[in-house]
Scaffold this motif. Structure first.
Motif, PDB file in Angstrom:
ATOM      1  N   GLU A  66       2.861   5.904  -8.090  1.00 40.26           N
ATOM      2  CA  GLU A  66       4.044   5.522  -8.867  1.00 40.26           C
ATOM      3  C   GLU A  66       4.813   6.754  -9.322  1.00 40.26           C
ATOM      4  OE1 GLU A  66       2.573   3.066 -11.984  1.00 40.26           O
ATOM      5  OE2 GLU A  66       2.594   1.220 -10.759  1.00 40.26           O
ATOM      6  N   ASP A  67       4.074   7.797  -9.726  1.00 42.54           N
ATOM      7  CA  ASP A  67       4.734   9.037 -10.105  1.00 42.54           C
ATOM      8  C   ASP A  67       5.401   9.690  -8.896  1.00 42.54           C
ATOM      9  OD1 ASP A  67       5.124  11.398 -12.038  1.00 42.54           O
ATOM     10  OD2 ASP A  67       4.033  12.339 -10.376  1.00 42.54           O
ATOM     11  N   ALA A  68       4.733   9.639  -7.720  1.00 48.06           N
ATOM     12  CA  ALA A  68       5.299  10.234  -6.507  1.00 48.06           C
ATOM     13  C   ALA A  68       6.562   9.506  -6.076  1.00 48.06           C
ATOM     14  CB  ALA A  68       4.260  10.209  -5.388  1.00 48.06           C
ATOM     15  N   VAL A  69       6.555   8.175  -6.161  1.00 49.50           N
ATOM     16  CA  VAL A  69       7.738   7.405  -5.801  1.00 49.50           C
ATOM     17  C   VAL A  69       8.906   7.752  -6.717  1.00 49.50           C
ATOM     18  CG1 VAL A  69       8.717   5.074  -5.750  1.00 49.50           C
ATOM     19  CG2 VAL A  69       6.497   5.500  -4.715  1.00 49.50           C
ATOM     20  N   GLU A  70       8.642   7.904  -7.989  1.00 49.73           N
ATOM     21  CA  GLU A  70       9.697   8.266  -8.936  1.00 49.73           C
ATOM     22  C   GLU A  70      10.241   9.657  -8.635  1.00 49.73           C
ATOM     23  OE1 GLU A  70      12.441   8.108 -11.936  1.00 49.73           O
ATOM     24  OE2 GLU A  70      11.228   6.486 -11.072  1.00 49.73           O
ATOM     25  N   ARG A  71       9.367  10.585  -8.253  1.00 43.31           N
ATOM     26  CA  ARG A  71       9.794  11.953  -7.977  1.00 43.31           C
ATOM     27  C   ARG A  71      10.561  12.077  -6.659  1.00 43.31           C
ATOM     28  NH1 ARG A  71       7.422  16.142 -10.918  1.00 43.31           N
ATOM     29  NH2 ARG A  71       5.962  15.443 -12.518  1.00 43.31           N
ATOM     30  N   LEU A  72      10.468  11.074  -5.801  1.00 46.00           N
ATOM     31  CA  LEU A  72      11.256  11.113  -4.566  1.00 46.00           C
ATOM     32  C   LEU A  72      12.751  11.086  -4.863  1.00 46.00           C
ATOM     33  CD1 LEU A  72       9.269   8.701  -2.193  1.00 46.00           C
ATOM     34  CD2 LEU A  72       9.354  11.201  -2.101  1.00 46.00           C
ATOM     35  N   GLY A  73      13.121  10.524  -6.006  1.00 44.46           N
ATOM     36  CA  GLY A  73      14.527  10.500  -6.405  1.00 44.46           C
ATOM     37  C   GLY A  73      15.368   9.524  -5.613  1.00 44.46           C
ATOM     38  N   LEU A  74      14.767   8.451  -5.110  1.00 44.61           N
ATOM     39  CA  LEU A  74      15.513   7.479  -4.318  1.00 44.61           C
ATOM     40  C   LEU A  74      16.383   6.604  -5.218  1.00 44.61           C
ATOM     41  CD1 LEU A  74      12.723   6.376  -1.811  1.00 44.61           C
ATOM     42  CD2 LEU A  74      14.519   8.080  -1.484  1.00 44.61           C
ATOM     43  N   ALA A  75      17.541   6.215  -4.692  1.00 42.26           N
ATOM     44  CA  ALA A  75      18.438   5.365  -5.463  1.00 42.26           C
ATOM     45  C   ALA A  75      17.810   4.001  -5.722  1.00 42.26           C
ATOM     46  CB  ALA A  75      19.771   5.206  -4.717  1.00 42.26           C
ATOM     47  N   ARG A  76      17.077   3.512  -4.741  1.00 39.74           N
ATOM     48  CA  ARG A  76      16.356   2.247  -4.897  1.00 39.74           C
ATOM     49  C   ARG A  76      14.890   2.501  -4.585  1.00 39.74           C
ATOM     50  NH1 ARG A  76      20.437  -2.113  -1.940  1.00 39.74           N
ATOM     51  NH2 ARG A  76      22.140  -1.939  -3.459  1.00 39.74           N
ATOM     52  N   PRO A  77      14.088   2.827  -5.586  1.00 36.19           N
ATOM     53  CA  PRO A  77      12.680   3.118  -5.334  1.00 36.19           C
ATOM     54  C   PRO A  77      11.981   1.933  -4.678  1.00 36.19           C
ATOM     55  CG  PRO A  77      13.302   3.771  -7.560  1.00 36.19           C
ATOM     56  CD  PRO A  77      14.452   2.984  -7.001  1.00 36.19           C
ATOM     57  N   PRO A  78      11.182   2.171  -3.623  1.00 33.92           N
ATOM     58  CA  PRO A  78      10.511   1.065  -2.934  1.00 33.92           C
ATOM     59  C   PRO A  78       9.389   0.475  -3.786  1.00 33.92           C
ATOM     60  CG  PRO A  78       9.774   3.162  -2.060  1.00 33.92           C
ATOM     61  CD  PRO A  78      10.886   3.479  -3.016  1.00 33.92           C
ATOM     62  N   ARG A  79       9.103  -0.773  -3.527  1.00 42.22           N
ATOM     63  CA  ARG A  79       7.989  -1.440  -4.205  1.00 42.22           C
ATOM     64  C   ARG A  79       6.685  -0.968  -3.577  1.00 42.22           C
ATOM     65  NH1 ARG A  79       9.435  -5.879  -2.964  1.00 42.22           N
ATOM     66  NH2 ARG A  79       7.917  -6.546  -1.405  1.00 42.22           N
ATOM     67  N   LEU A  80       5.715  -0.646  -4.403  1.00 43.43           N
ATOM     68  CA  LEU A  80       4.454  -0.090  -3.934  1.00 43.43           C
ATOM     69  C   LEU A  80       3.466  -1.205  -3.615  1.00 43.43           C
ATOM     70  CD1 LEU A  80       2.810   2.510  -3.441  1.00 43.43           C
ATOM     71  CD2 LEU A  80       2.058   2.351  -5.839  1.00 43.43           C
ATOM     72  N   SER A  81       2.898  -1.156  -2.405  1.00 43.67           N
ATOM     73  CA  SER A  81       1.847  -2.083  -1.983  1.00 43.67           C
ATOM     74  C   SER A  81       0.622  -1.251  -1.602  1.00 43.67           C
ATOM     75  CB  SER A  81       2.319  -2.926  -0.797  1.00 43.67           C
ATOM     76  OG  SER A  81       1.254  -3.727  -0.291  1.00 43.67           O
ATOM     77  N   LEU A  82      -0.464  -1.414  -2.341  1.00 38.99           N
ATOM     78  CA  LEU A  82      -1.640  -0.555  -2.178  1.00 38.99           C
ATOM     79  C   LEU A  82      -2.882  -1.396  -1.870  1.00 38.99           C
ATOM     80  CD1 LEU A  82      -3.129   2.172  -2.419  1.00 38.99           C
ATOM     81  CD2 LEU A  82      -3.255   1.766  -4.895  1.00 38.99           C
ATOM     82  N   ARG A  83      -3.631  -0.928  -0.868  1.00 37.85           N
ATOM     83  CA  ARG A  83      -4.914  -1.564  -0.553  1.00 37.85           C
ATOM     84  C   ARG A  83      -5.945  -0.468  -0.309  1.00 37.85           C
ATOM     85  NH1 ARG A  83      -5.148  -5.484   4.492  1.00 37.85           N
ATOM     86  NH2 ARG A  83      -5.038  -3.479   5.589  1.00 37.85           N
ATOM     87  N   VAL A  84      -7.070  -0.564  -1.011  1.00 38.64           N
ATOM     88  CA  VAL A  84      -8.142   0.410  -0.883  1.00 38.64           C
ATOM     89  C   VAL A  84      -9.400  -0.304  -0.393  1.00 38.64           C
ATOM     90  CG1 VAL A  84      -9.504   2.163  -2.074  1.00 38.64           C
ATOM     91  CG2 VAL A  84      -7.144   1.733  -2.789  1.00 38.64           C
ATOM     92  N   ARG A  85     -10.068   0.279   0.579  1.00 35.84           N
ATOM     93  CA  ARG A  85     -11.279  -0.318   1.149  1.00 35.84           C
ATOM     94  C   ARG A  85     -12.283   0.781   1.469  1.00 35.84           C
ATOM     95  NH1 ARG A  85     -11.378   0.949   6.363  1.00 35.84           N
ATOM     96  NH2 ARG A  85      -9.432   1.452   7.431  1.00 35.84           N
ATOM     97  N   ARG A  86     -13.470   0.351   1.834  1.00 40.50           N
ATOM     98  CA  ARG A  86     -14.480   1.276   2.316  1.00 40.50           C
ATOM     99  C   ARG A  86     -14.218   1.595   3.789  1.00 40.50           C
ATOM    100  NH1 ARG A  86     -16.376   3.689  -2.034  1.00 40.50           N
ATOM    101  NH2 ARG A  86     -17.375   2.257  -3.516  1.00 40.50           N
ATOM    102  N   PRO A  87     -14.515   2.816   4.219  1.00 40.19           N
ATOM    103  CA  PRO A  87     -14.323   3.127   5.639  1.00 40.19           C
ATOM    104  C   PRO A  87     -15.253   2.314   6.517  1.00 40.19           C
ATOM    105  CG  PRO A  87     -15.476   4.916   4.535  1.00 40.19           C
ATOM    106  CD  PRO A  87     -15.025   3.964   3.456  1.00 40.19           C
ATOM    107  N   GLY A  88     -14.747   1.891   7.677  1.00 39.90           N
ATOM    108  CA  GLY A  88     -15.565   1.129   8.594  1.00 39.90           C
ATOM    109  C   GLY A  88     -16.616   1.987   9.247  1.00 39.90           C
ATOM    110  N   ARG A  89     -17.596   1.320   9.865  1.00 36.88           N
ATOM    111  CA  ARG A  89     -18.639   2.050  10.572  1.00 36.88           C
ATOM    112  C   ARG A  89     -18.087   2.679  11.830  1.00 36.88           C
ATOM    113  NH1 ARG A  89     -23.603  -2.366  10.422  1.00 36.88           N
ATOM    114  NH2 ARG A  89     -23.810  -2.468   8.144  1.00 36.88           N
ATOM    115  N   LYS A  90     -18.738   3.743  12.281  1.00 38.02           N
ATOM    116  CA  LYS A  90     -18.298   4.407  13.495  1.00 38.02           C
ATOM    117  C   LYS A  90     -18.408   3.452  14.665  1.00 38.02           C
ATOM    118  CE  LYS A  90     -19.467   9.136  12.142  1.00 38.02           C
ATOM    119  NZ  LYS A  90     -20.237  10.363  12.492  1.00 38.02           N
ATOM    120  N   GLY A  91     -17.348   3.476  15.487  1.00 33.75           N
ATOM    121  CA  GLY A  91     -17.317   2.603  16.663  1.00 33.75           C
ATOM    122  C   GLY A  91     -16.726   1.251  16.390  1.00 33.75           C
ATOM    123  N   ARG A  92     -16.368   0.989  15.129  1.00 33.69           N
ATOM    124  CA  ARG A  92     -15.785  -0.302  14.789  1.00 33.69           C
ATOM    125  C   ARG A  92     -14.335  -0.103  14.398  1.00 33.69           C
ATOM    126  NH1 ARG A  92     -19.320  -3.745  10.768  1.00 33.69           N
ATOM    127  NH2 ARG A  92     -17.597  -5.136  11.259  1.00 33.69           N
TER     128      ARG A  92
END
Length: 209
Positions: A183-209
């Motif tokens: 949110e701080d990074a988006v504000e610092r971009l200085g865009l006239a219309r700041p984009p809406r942030l969509s965030l998803r965090v997960r565990r890394p998948g297993r190797k080979g998957r």
């Protein structure tokens, strides 16, 4: 003009109605950059020139008591004899309508979708930030969060989709820290219309998957 970091600067007259600081008007700061579209305009001008030149030459030849071009006589005959429901007439009409619609869309849409308008700090300067550059900034800031292993950012005009993999720490803690940082990074971009942030965090998948 532009620099390697993806920022575009354009000198323009001060927008009418803006205040002395030039940053308060909604018309100047939010306007998108319009593409010149030189290639379509050049092709259209070339085709128009060729067609107009051919018809002008044919008219001049007929006025000079010379035989008109065979293709023009054949075209006139075909248009006079073919019914309106003929497949070639319908095909030609569909192609002409499609080309007209395409040219109309080019005329009324701004283009340059990869440039995101930035807030104005001066009334005579407009700045734009390339989407890929903005996505790179958000990705680099997200990678600074402890526990983040990898980040993918997809930037559009209205939304910033961030997909991250966290290999340690609780996912809720990582998500909370990333939300604050992004949110701080988006504000610092200085865009006239700041984009809406969509965030998803997960565990890394297993190797080979």
């Amino acid at each position: 003009m532009s620099d390697p970091r993806g920022t575009v600067l354009e000198k323009s007259p001060p927008p009418v109605g803006d205040g002395a600081d030039g940053a308060g008007g909604s018309d100047g700061g939010h306007r998108r950059f319009w593409s010149a579209r030189r290639v379509p305009a050049g092709l259209l001008a070339l085709v128009t020139l060729v067609i107009a030149g051919a018809f002008l030459y044919d008219i001049a030849a007929v006025r000079a008591d010379r035989a008109g071009m065979s293709w023009r006589r054949e075209l006139a005959r075909q248009l006079a004899e073919r019914p309106l429901d003929d497949v070639w007439v319908l095909t030609g009409a569909a192609v002409a309508a499609a080309l007209g619609l395409w040219l109309f869309l080019l005329a009324v849409t701004p283009g340059l979708r990869s440039l995101l308008p930035m807030r104005r700090t001066r009334p005579d300067v407009r700045a734009g930030l390339d989407r890929d550059a903005a996505a790179m900034v958000l990705r680099d800031r997200a990678m600074e969060v402890a526990g983040v292993q990898s980040v993918r950012v997809r930037m559009t005009r209205a939304r910033a989709d961030v997909r991250a993999a966290a290999h340690f720490r609780e996912l809720d803690d990582v998500r909370a820290d990333m939300t604050t940082v992004l949110e701080d990074a988006v504000e610092r971009l200085g865009l006239a219309r700041p984009p809406r942030l969509s965030l998803r965090v997960r565990r890394p998948g297993r190797k080979g998957r």
